[in-house]
Design a protein around this motif. Structure first.
Motif, mmCIF file in Angstrom:
data_model
loop_
_atom_site.group_PDB
_atom_site.id
_atom_site.type_symbol
_atom_site.label_atom_id
_atom_site.label_comp_id
_atom_site.label_asym_id
_atom_site.label_seq_id
_atom_site.Cartn_x
_atom_site.Cartn_y
_atom_site.Cartn_z
ATOM 1 N N VAL A 57 0.873 -1.075 -0.235
ATOM 2 C CA VAL A 57 0.083 0.125 0.012
ATOM 3 C C VAL A 57 0.814 1.294 -0.101
ATOM 4 C CG1 VAL A 57 -1.631 1.412 1.393
ATOM 5 C CG2 VAL A 57 -2.244 -1.046 0.972
ATOM 6 N N LEU A 58 1.916 1.267 0.851
ATOM 7 C CA LEU A 58 2.793 2.602 0.769
ATOM 8 C C LEU A 58 3.508 2.593 -0.503
ATOM 9 C CD1 LEU A 58 4.151 1.963 4.361
ATOM 10 C CD2 LEU A 58 2.639 3.546 3.566
ATOM 11 N N GLU A 59 3.877 1.462 -1.093
ATOM 12 C CA GLU A 59 4.521 1.539 -2.309
ATOM 13 C C GLU A 59 3.365 2.297 -3.358
ATOM 14 O OE1 GLU A 59 7.406 -2.334 -2.013
ATOM 15 O OE2 GLU A 59 5.737 -2.270 -3.163
ATOM 16 N N LEU A 60 2.260 1.970 -3.433
ATOM 17 C CA LEU A 60 1.390 2.315 -4.334
ATOM 18 C C LEU A 60 1.114 3.743 -4.190
ATOM 19 C CD1 LEU A 60 -1.251 -0.558 -4.610
ATOM 20 C CD2 LEU A 60 0.244 0.410 -6.608
ATOM 21 N N THR A 61 1.094 4.040 -2.866
ATOM 22 C CA THR A 61 0.658 5.651 -2.556
ATOM 23 C C THR A 61 1.733 6.519 -2.796
ATOM 24 O OG1 THR A 61 1.396 5.392 -0.261
ATOM 25 C CG2 THR A 61 -0.793 5.028 -0.616
ATOM 26 N N LYS A 62 3.058 6.081 -2.800
ATOM 27 C CA LYS A 62 4.241 6.889 -3.167
ATOM 28 C C LYS A 62 4.185 6.835 -4.607
ATOM 29 C CE LYS A 62 9.265 6.720 -2.785
ATOM 30 N NZ LYS A 62 10.373 6.255 -2.320
ATOM 31 N N ALA A 63 4.007 5.726 -5.576
ATOM 32 C CA ALA A 63 3.866 5.751 -6.879
ATOM 33 C C ALA A 63 2.883 6.801 -7.541
ATOM 34 C CB ALA A 63 3.762 4.331 -7.437
ATOM 35 N N PHE A 64 1.687 6.681 -6.803
ATOM 36 C CA PHE A 64 0.603 7.621 -7.390
ATOM 37 C C PHE A 64 0.891 8.910 -7.040
ATOM 38 C CE2 PHE A 64 -3.485 4.830 -7.399
ATOM 39 C CZ PHE A 64 -2.789 3.922 -8.220
ATOM 40 N N ALA A 65 1.589 9.349 -5.897
ATOM 41 C CA ALA A 65 2.036 10.758 -5.492
ATOM 42 C C ALA A 65 3.012 11.363 -6.550
ATOM 43 C CB ALA A 65 2.772 10.776 -4.249
ATOM 44 N N THR A 66 3.792 10.515 -7.388
ATOM 45 C CA THR A 66 4.597 11.092 -8.443
ATOM 46 C C THR A 66 3.714 11.715 -9.814
ATOM 47 O OG1 THR A 66 4.474 8.887 -9.646
ATOM 48 C CG2 THR A 66 6.452 9.089 -8.155
ATOM 49 N N ARG A 67 2.660 11.356 -9.571
ATOM 50 C CA ARG A 67 1.451 12.138 -10.578
ATOM 51 C C ARG A 67 0.633 12.845 -9.924
ATOM 52 N NH1 ARG A 67 1.097 10.101 -15.828
ATOM 53 N NH2 ARG A 67 3.299 9.091 -16.615
ATOM 54 N N ASP A 68 0.946 13.172 -8.617
ATOM 55 C CA ASP A 68 0.119 14.283 -7.849
ATOM 56 C C ASP A 68 -1.075 13.722 -7.530
ATOM 57 O OD1 ASP A 68 0.224 16.551 -6.328
ATOM 58 O OD2 ASP A 68 -0.992 17.780 -7.823
ATOM 59 N N ILE A 69 -1.266 12.711 -7.224
ATOM 60 C CA ILE A 69 -2.503 11.859 -6.996
ATOM 61 C C ILE A 69 -2.369 11.523 -5.482
ATOM 62 C CG2 ILE A 69 -4.127 10.089 -7.345
ATOM 63 C CD1 ILE A 69 -2.835 9.546 -9.870
ATOM 64 N N LYS A 70 -3.139 11.929 -4.501
ATOM 65 C CA LYS A 70 -3.151 11.992 -3.157
ATOM 66 C C LYS A 70 -3.737 11.030 -2.718
ATOM 67 C CE LYS A 70 -2.085 17.143 -2.894
ATOM 68 N NZ LYS A 70 -2.271 17.367 -4.245
ATOM 69 N N VAL A 71 -3.175 9.874 -2.057
ATOM 70 C CA VAL A 71 -3.989 8.878 -1.290
ATOM 71 C C VAL A 71 -3.309 8.842 0.034
ATOM 72 C CG1 VAL A 71 -4.430 6.314 -1.133
ATOM 73 C CG2 VAL A 71 -4.375 7.627 -3.580
ATOM 74 N N PRO A 72 -4.398 9.079 1.179
ATOM 75 C CA PRO A 72 -4.016 8.947 2.542
ATOM 76 C C PRO A 72 -3.611 7.608 3.132
ATOM 77 C CG PRO A 72 -6.276 9.329 2.232
ATOM 78 C CD PRO A 72 -5.677 9.406 1.165
ATOM 79 N N ALA A 73 -2.240 7.397 3.454
ATOM 80 C CA ALA A 73 -1.923 6.077 3.915
ATOM 81 C C ALA A 73 -2.723 5.652 4.943
ATOM 82 C CB ALA A 73 -0.469 5.886 3.910
#
Length: 279
Positions: A57-73
């Motif tokens: 989950v943390l890997e996915l949230t970090k990857a999404f953040a590279t496209r400025d997609i904010k997912v609260p972990a």
């Protein structure tokens, strides 16, 4: 996991850059951890699930953040723990209820987070990660909750690992025909190797550990081969869309945890369903 084309380098890695000795060592260690928890106090395996999927989950949230997609972990990880507990001690309805509750939590969390701009994008991505891999992992807990749950989980893990190994070996030795442009190194020959390996391992372990029929184990294995391949392709699509090669680097020779979980989480539902119907 993608199968690779033939060839190895003198340093022990494949021509694709994969370090095979490290990958094998990590795989053996992960297998020992899973078996050790399953056959001592099987509830410990829930902690293994939470730890592995939590990192994913943390890997996915970090990857999404590279496209400025904010997912609260934080709420996603809380949902992971709640759904594992609900699935193991409550069953399917409790798992679904926990998912629904935390989906609303994520929507509310985002609503009071960063304003209206990007709400749909961030909320959709958050619920997506709550489903994949978080909700899907709950089916591992439901496999585990049966009286012979330790054996069921071992079969699930073994057929999925067999898919990776069979696909890799067949792809290296015989891979010539590309399956799809989504994952260029995946071949039809590799898929055939996955199918053969999964079917054989499934038939063997289901008859040995659960006393089932050969055809039941073969069907479970064949379906696992198909869904594991779909899981690989889904993650390939995610990585291509985000413009990244791997979702993490925590596992030498493998990449990130999600690079190992992709085929596992997509095989969970059909394997759980067939085992529930058969046994």
């Amino acid at each position: 996991m993608e199968e690779r084309t033939a060839g190895t380098s003198s340093s022990g890695g494949s021509r694709t850059g994969r370090n095979l000795p490290a990958a094998i060592a990590v795989g053996v260690a992960m297998g020992a951890l899973a078996l050790g928890s399953l056959y001592t106090i099987k509830e410990l395996f829930l902690l293994v699930i939470v730890g592995a999927v939590g990192v994913g989950v943390l890997e996915l949230t970090k990857a999404f953040a590279t496209r400025d997609i904010k997912v609260p972990a934080v709420p996603v990880l809380a949902g992971l723990v709640a759904m594992q507990a609900a699935a193991y001690w409550g069953g399917p309805l409790w798992l679904l209820a926990a998912f629904a509750v935390f989906a609303f939590v994520l929507l509310i969390w985002r609503m009071f987070g960063d304003g209206t701009e990007g709400f749909v994008r961030d909320a959709a991505a958050s619920v997506f990660i709550l489903f994949y891999p978080t909700l899907l992992a709950g089916f591992a807990a439901m496999l585990l909750r049966a009286e012979d749950g330790d054996h069921r989980v071992v079969i699930f893990l073994a057929v999925t690992v067999a898919s990776d190994i069979g696909g890799y070996v067949a792809g290296v030795l015989f891979g010539r025909h590309q399956m799809t442009a989504i994952s260029p190194k995946k071949t039809w020959e590799g898929f055939a190797g996955s199918l053969v390996a999964c079917t054989a391992v499934g038939a063997w372990l289901v008859t040995w550990l659960l006393g089932g029929a050969l055809w039941q184990g073969a069907l479970i294995g064949a379906l696992a081969a198909l869904l594991a391949t779909v899981g690989d392709l889904i993650e390939s699509m995610i990585k291509r869309d985000l413009g990244i090669k791997d979702l993490g680097t925590i596992l030498p020779g493998h990449g990130g945890l999600m690079d190992r979980l992709d085929s596992l989480v997509t095989t969970l539902v059909p394997v759980w369903l067939l085992m529930t119907l058969f046994f």
